[in-house]
Write a protein that holds these residues in place. Structure first.
Motif, PDB file in Angstrom:
ATOM      1  N   PRO A  98      60.617  24.786  -8.470  1.00 20.88           N
ATOM      2  CA  PRO A  98      60.624  23.393  -8.940  1.00 20.88           C
ATOM      3  C   PRO A  98      60.401  22.367  -7.821  1.00 20.88           C
ATOM      4  N   VAL A  99      60.731  22.726  -6.573  1.00 18.26           N
ATOM      5  CA  VAL A  99      60.522  21.801  -5.462  1.00 18.26           C
ATOM      6  C   VAL A  99      59.026  21.542  -5.249  1.00 18.26           C
ATOM      7  N   LEU A 100      58.187  22.449  -5.699  1.00 18.26           N
ATOM      8  CA  LEU A 100      56.738  22.278  -5.565  1.00 18.26           C
ATOM      9  C   LEU A 100      56.150  21.418  -6.680  1.00 18.26           C
ATOM     10  N   ALA A 101      56.921  21.142  -7.716  1.00 17.29           N
ATOM     11  CA  ALA A 101      56.405  20.409  -8.881  1.00 17.29           C
ATOM     12  C   ALA A 101      57.210  19.149  -9.174  1.00 17.29           C
ATOM     13  N   VAL A 102      57.721  18.493  -8.141  1.00 23.65           N
ATOM     14  CA  VAL A 102      58.581  17.327  -8.324  1.00 23.65           C
ATOM     15  C   VAL A 102      57.765  16.096  -8.709  1.00 23.65           C
ATOM     16  N   GLN A 103      58.200  15.462  -9.793  1.00 24.53           N
ATOM     17  CA  GLN A 103      57.603  14.181 -10.199  1.00 24.53           C
ATOM     18  C   GLN A 103      58.441  13.032  -9.652  1.00 24.53           C
ATOM     19  N   ASP A 104      59.765  13.167  -9.780  1.00 28.93           N
ATOM     20  CA  ASP A 104      60.666  12.192  -9.173  1.00 28.93           C
ATOM     21  C   ASP A 104      61.975  12.871  -8.805  1.00 28.93           C
ATOM     22  N   PHE A 105      62.756  12.173  -7.981  1.00 30.10           N
ATOM     23  CA  PHE A 105      64.005  12.750  -7.504  1.00 30.10           C
ATOM     24  C   PHE A 105      64.999  11.642  -7.214  1.00 30.10           C
ATOM     25  N   ILE A 106      66.280  12.037  -7.215  1.00 37.10           N
ATOM     26  CA  ILE A 106      67.346  11.089  -6.905  1.00 37.10           C
ATOM     27  C   ILE A 106      68.406  11.812  -6.075  1.00 37.10           C
ATOM     28  N   PHE A 107      68.823  11.170  -4.994  1.00 38.43           N
ATOM     29  CA  PHE A 107      69.910  11.701  -4.185  1.00 38.43           C
ATOM     30  C   PHE A 107      71.212  11.368  -4.887  1.00 38.43           C
TER      31      PHE A 107
END
Length: 177
Positions: free
Chosen positions: A115-124
């Motif tokens: 999934p790290v290769l297909a990230v659209q958005d992220f939140i810490f």
């Protein structure tokens, strides 16, 4: 906030001697997710992250947390851009030795934490201290809209920067962030 993050990354790059034109060009491509050039991969969008002001219990300063987030942000964006060399630079020396080269690292990610290769958005979200390491929890949203919990474990390097030791990824449990 984004400008401060880019500025902090440029300061770290300068401190590490990465001030050549190629490094600055890579920084510009990875730091700006909004681009008019449709031939480039658009970097994953960072959505509003948990505030760093609630850090007293972790024993981490705001500067340390920003360094941790710079490493993770840089790796997520490099992987999205399929820039194996840049993604590899965010790893600890021990992990780099284990994988031997950037392409082997990306193949390993494809098998263990795809999934790290297909990230659209992220939140810490949460961050915690574990002895001399830090664990930054991140919620990733892939291009299919599925949410994933990622726990990035980082280690402070002798030069002061934070480097990634590992990342455990699993489907999000419970309500979405």
């Amino acid at each position: 906030m984004k400008i401060l993050s880019v500025l902090a990354l440029m300061v770290l790059m300068t401190a590490n001697g990465a001030t050549d034109a190629r490094a600055e060009d890579k920084l510009a491509k990875l730091a700006d997710p909004l681009t008019a050039d449709s031939t480039r991969t658009v970097a994953p969008r960072e959505i509003a992250s948990a505030p760093t002001g609630l850090l007293a219990a972790t024993g981490l300063s705001e500067l340390e947390v920003e360094g941790i987030r710079i490493a993770i942000r840089g790796q997520i964006r490099a992987l999205a851009a399929r820039d194996a060399d840049t993604a590899f630079t965010h790893l600890t020396p021990l992990v780099q030795d284990y994988y031997a080269d950037p392409e082997a690292f990306v193949r390993g990610i494809a098998l263990s934490a795809w999934p790290v290769l297909a990230v659209q958005d992220f939140i810490f979200i949460d961050i915690e201290r574990e002895a001399t390491d830090a664990i930054q929890h991140v919620v990733l949203t892939d291009k299919g809209g599925r949410k994933w919990d990622a726990a990035f474990k980082l280690e402070r390097q002798p030069d002061g920067r934070w480097a990634i030791k590992n990342c455990l990824v699993e489907p999000t449990k419970g309500p979405s962030v």
